[in-house]
Write a protein that holds these residues in place. Structure first.
Motif, PDB file in Angstrom:
ATOM      1  N   ALA A 282       6.226   6.370  -1.673  1.00  0.00           N
ATOM      2  CA  ALA A 282       4.948   7.546  -2.221  1.00  0.00           C
ATOM      3  C   ALA A 282       3.927   6.607  -2.343  1.00  0.00           C
ATOM      4  CB  ALA A 282       5.577   8.554  -3.641  1.00  0.00           C
ATOM      5  N   PRO A 283       2.783   7.515  -2.898  1.00  0.00           N
ATOM      6  CA  PRO A 283       1.310   6.533  -2.887  1.00  0.00           C
ATOM      7  C   PRO A 283       1.970   5.979  -4.278  1.00  0.00           C
ATOM      8  CG  PRO A 283       1.178   8.530  -1.590  1.00  0.00           C
ATOM      9  CD  PRO A 283       2.349   8.410  -1.783  1.00  0.00           C
ATOM     10  N   GLU A 284       1.727   5.034  -4.698  1.00  0.00           N
ATOM     11  CA  GLU A 284       1.543   4.261  -6.150  1.00  0.00           C
ATOM     12  C   GLU A 284      -0.028   3.811  -6.305  1.00  0.00           C
ATOM     13  OE1 GLU A 284       3.917   0.605  -6.468  1.00  0.00           O
ATOM     14  OE2 GLU A 284       4.789   1.601  -4.532  1.00  0.00           O
ATOM     15  N   THR A 285      -0.102   4.495  -7.955  1.00  0.00           N
ATOM     16  CA  THR A 285      -1.049   3.991  -8.457  1.00  0.00           C
ATOM     17  C   THR A 285      -0.741   2.516  -9.428  1.00  0.00           C
ATOM     18  OG1 THR A 285      -0.996   5.626  -9.713  1.00  0.00           O
ATOM     19  CG2 THR A 285      -2.449   6.013  -7.888  1.00  0.00           C
ATOM     20  N   PRO A 286      -0.927   2.030  -9.932  1.00  0.00           N
ATOM     21  CA  PRO A 286      -0.394   0.861 -10.270  1.00  0.00           C
ATOM     22  C   PRO A 286      -1.499   0.570 -11.481  1.00  0.00           C
ATOM     23  CG  PRO A 286      -1.996  -0.657  -8.312  1.00  0.00           C
ATOM     24  CD  PRO A 286      -1.186   1.332  -8.172  1.00  0.00           C
ATOM     25  N   LYS A 287      -1.077   0.207 -12.973  1.00  0.00           N
ATOM     26  CA  LYS A 287      -1.994   0.148 -13.611  1.00  0.00           C
ATOM     27  C   LYS A 287      -2.994  -0.730 -14.172  1.00  0.00           C
ATOM     28  CE  LYS A 287      -1.427  -0.001 -18.819  1.00  0.00           C
ATOM     29  NZ  LYS A 287      -2.517   0.029 -18.907  1.00  0.00           N
ATOM     30  N   ILE A 288      -3.887  -0.331 -13.548  1.00  0.00           N
ATOM     31  CA  ILE A 288      -5.381  -1.408 -13.775  1.00  0.00           C
ATOM     32  C   ILE A 288      -5.497  -2.339 -15.133  1.00  0.00           C
ATOM     33  CG2 ILE A 288      -7.847  -2.407 -12.365  1.00  0.00           C
ATOM     34  CD1 ILE A 288      -5.505  -1.328 -10.612  1.00  0.00           C
ATOM     35  N   GLU A 289      -5.236  -3.379 -15.232  1.00  0.00           N
ATOM     36  CA  GLU A 289      -6.127  -3.938 -16.313  1.00  0.00           C
ATOM     37  C   GLU A 289      -6.907  -4.808 -16.596  1.00  0.00           C
ATOM     38  OE1 GLU A 289      -2.892  -3.879 -18.549  1.00  0.00           O
ATOM     39  OE2 GLU A 289      -1.726  -3.810 -17.572  1.00  0.00           O
ATOM     40  N   GLY A 290      -7.423  -4.937 -17.823  1.00  0.00           N
ATOM     41  CA  GLY A 290      -8.815  -5.374 -17.830  1.00  0.00           C
ATOM     42  C   GLY A 290      -9.846  -4.844 -18.391  1.00  0.00           C
ATOM     43  N   GLU A 291     -11.147  -5.773 -19.348  1.00  0.00           N
ATOM     44  CA  GLU A 291     -11.541  -4.914 -19.217  1.00  0.00           C
ATOM     45  C   GLU A 291     -13.178  -3.958 -18.068  1.00  0.00           C
ATOM     46  OE1 GLU A 291     -12.309  -4.088 -22.635  1.00  0.00           O
ATOM     47  OE2 GLU A 291     -10.809  -5.994 -24.155  1.00  0.00           O
ATOM     48  N   ASP A 292     -14.039  -3.731 -18.855  1.00  0.00           N
ATOM     49  CA  ASP A 292     -15.320  -3.533 -18.078  1.00  0.00           C
ATOM     50  C   ASP A 292     -15.942  -4.500 -17.312  1.00  0.00           C
ATOM     51  OD1 ASP A 292     -18.005  -1.305 -18.006  1.00  0.00           O
ATOM     52  OD2 ASP A 292     -17.883  -3.470 -18.782  1.00  0.00           O
ATOM     53  N   GLY A 293     -15.733  -4.526 -16.490  1.00  0.00           N
ATOM     54  CA  GLY A 293     -16.299  -5.617 -15.530  1.00  0.00           C
ATOM     55  C   GLY A 293     -17.531  -6.392 -16.548  1.00  0.00           C
TER      56      GLY A 293
END
Ligand SMILES: NC(=O)c1ccc[n+]([C@@H]2O[C@H](COP(=O)([O-])OP(=O)(O)OC[C@H]3O[C@@H](n4cnc5c(N)ncnc54)[C@H](O)[C@@H]3O)[C@@H](O)[C@H]2O)c1
Length: 341
Positions: A282-293
């Motif tokens: 199934a498509p995965e939506t990984p947790k994206i870490e990090g602050e605003d660019g």
């Protein structure tokens, strides 16, 4: 505590100001310069942009010193670092002067309008006491950092195809419409698309050659570019950037990256998270870490200044190369020929 002098309180200057407020004790804006009296006094109600400011349009600047003349700000001994958020045609002159004045310098992208100016900036940085970085925010954008990590650690195998896109309505918000004159901004090629050119250099290195198509619109600038980067036989690299869309379109940035074992898709305007597609899963939506660019790029540059280290995540040489490659794309567009680098 790094004491910051911010030059240019327009769209991106206001954004950077907000980031310094979040940085707490690490940095403080002590001086602000803008030609417009209301802007340097903290009234940003006439500042436009393609991203809204959640902090409101009027600020009490308290004890922040206000300058109409940027040379006076550079002469302020209580300024350690200068953040250049002024129109692109001013980058080279102000960055060189700020480096010569012994300041750390963070300069908005693109580095400059010509390779010659970029080289002059590199030379000034070589002899300078302060650190220097061009604010290539995409290298710090959380989804973009995620993709870079996937390419570097090869968790999905080798990268086979990369498509970077940056798409916008014609910008109508800049101070005195400077952005619409390509002599001032370089058009969409250098103002918008250069983000992806710089990022692609980080992701896949310098192309061997470029074949590009596009056209000139407002004032003769390249307002649309589609470029194929020749990066060897096993990889297809395509970049597109344009700001010729009607007003209602707004802004989108996105990418599609195809690996041996997965594909990753992200499109900011879709509202969908970055998604990883794999056969049989199934498509995965990984947790994206990090602050605003924007926060992350400024925080990183401050840490370099604090440690007396030259920036590595984004080097001035790479920012210079991004301008050179974007201009090679322009040459390909104008001549109809593949340009070798
Ligand atoms: N990283 C990003 O995502 C991003 C986004 C937007 C703009 N930018 C870059 O930031 C720079 C500024 O763009 P913007 O959108 O903020 O422009 P803007 O037109 O919104 O603001 C420019 C500001 O500079 C001031 N200014 C002009 N000449 C000056 C001078 N001689 N001395 C002092 N102030 C002066 C103007 O009064 C204005 O307030 C450009 O190089 C642009 O490419 C980067």
């Amino acid at each position: 505590m790094i004491r910051v002098g911010l030059i240019g309180a327009g769209f991106i200057g206001r954004n950077h100001f907000n980031q310094y407020e979040k940085l707490g004790a690490r940095a403080r804006v002590v001086a602000l310069c803008d030609l417009e009296p209301d802007r340097r006094a903290g009234d940003w109600s006439k500042v436009g942009g393609n991203v809204a400011d959640t902090q409101g349009t009027k600020r009490d600047l308290g004890n922040i010193r206000q300058y109409a003349d940027w040379k006076e700000l550079l002469a302020d001994p209580e300024v350690d670092m200068v953040d250049l958020c002024i129109p692109t045609y001013l980058h080279a002159e102000m960055a060189i002067a700020a480096l010569k004045a012994g300041k750390h310098v963070l300069c908005e992208k693109p580095m400059a309008l010509t390779v010659e100016d970029c080289d002059r900036m590199l030379e000034a940085a070589r002899d300078a006491k302060g650190k220097f970085m061009v604010a290539q925010v995409i290298r710090f954008w959380p989804e973009c950092v995620y993709l870079r990590n996937c390419i570097t650690d090869q968790r999905y195998g080798a990268l086979k195809a990369l498509h970077l896109r940056r798409q916008a309505s014609t910008p109508d918000y800049s101070w005195r419409s400077w952005i619409l004159d390509p002599r001032n901004s370089g058009g969409a090629l250098l103002d918008l698309h250069v983000h992806d050119v710089d990022w692609a250099i980080q992701l896949v290195g310098m192309p061997q050659a470029i074949t590009a198509q596009g056209y000139q619109r407002t004032g003769g600038g390249i307002d649309r570019v589609t470029a194929l980067w020749h990066c060897g036989p096993d990889r297809v690299v395509q970049l597109e950037g344009y700001w010729d869309m009607p007003a209602g379109f707004g802004f989108n940035m996105g990418f599609t990256a195809v690996f041996e074992k997965a594909a990753i898709v992200f499109d900011l305007a879709s509202g969908k998270p970055l998604t990883v597609f794999r056969n049989g899963a199934a498509p995965e939506t990984p947790k994206i870490e990090g602050e605003d660019g924007y926060y992350a790029e400024i925080e990183y540059f401050l840490s370099c200044a604090e440690k007396n280290e030259n920036p590595q995540i984004s080097t001035p040489q790479e920012s210079r190369n991004a301008v050179a490659v974007a201009l090679a794309e322009k040459q390909s567009i104008l001549t109809g020929q593949t340009v070798r680098l």
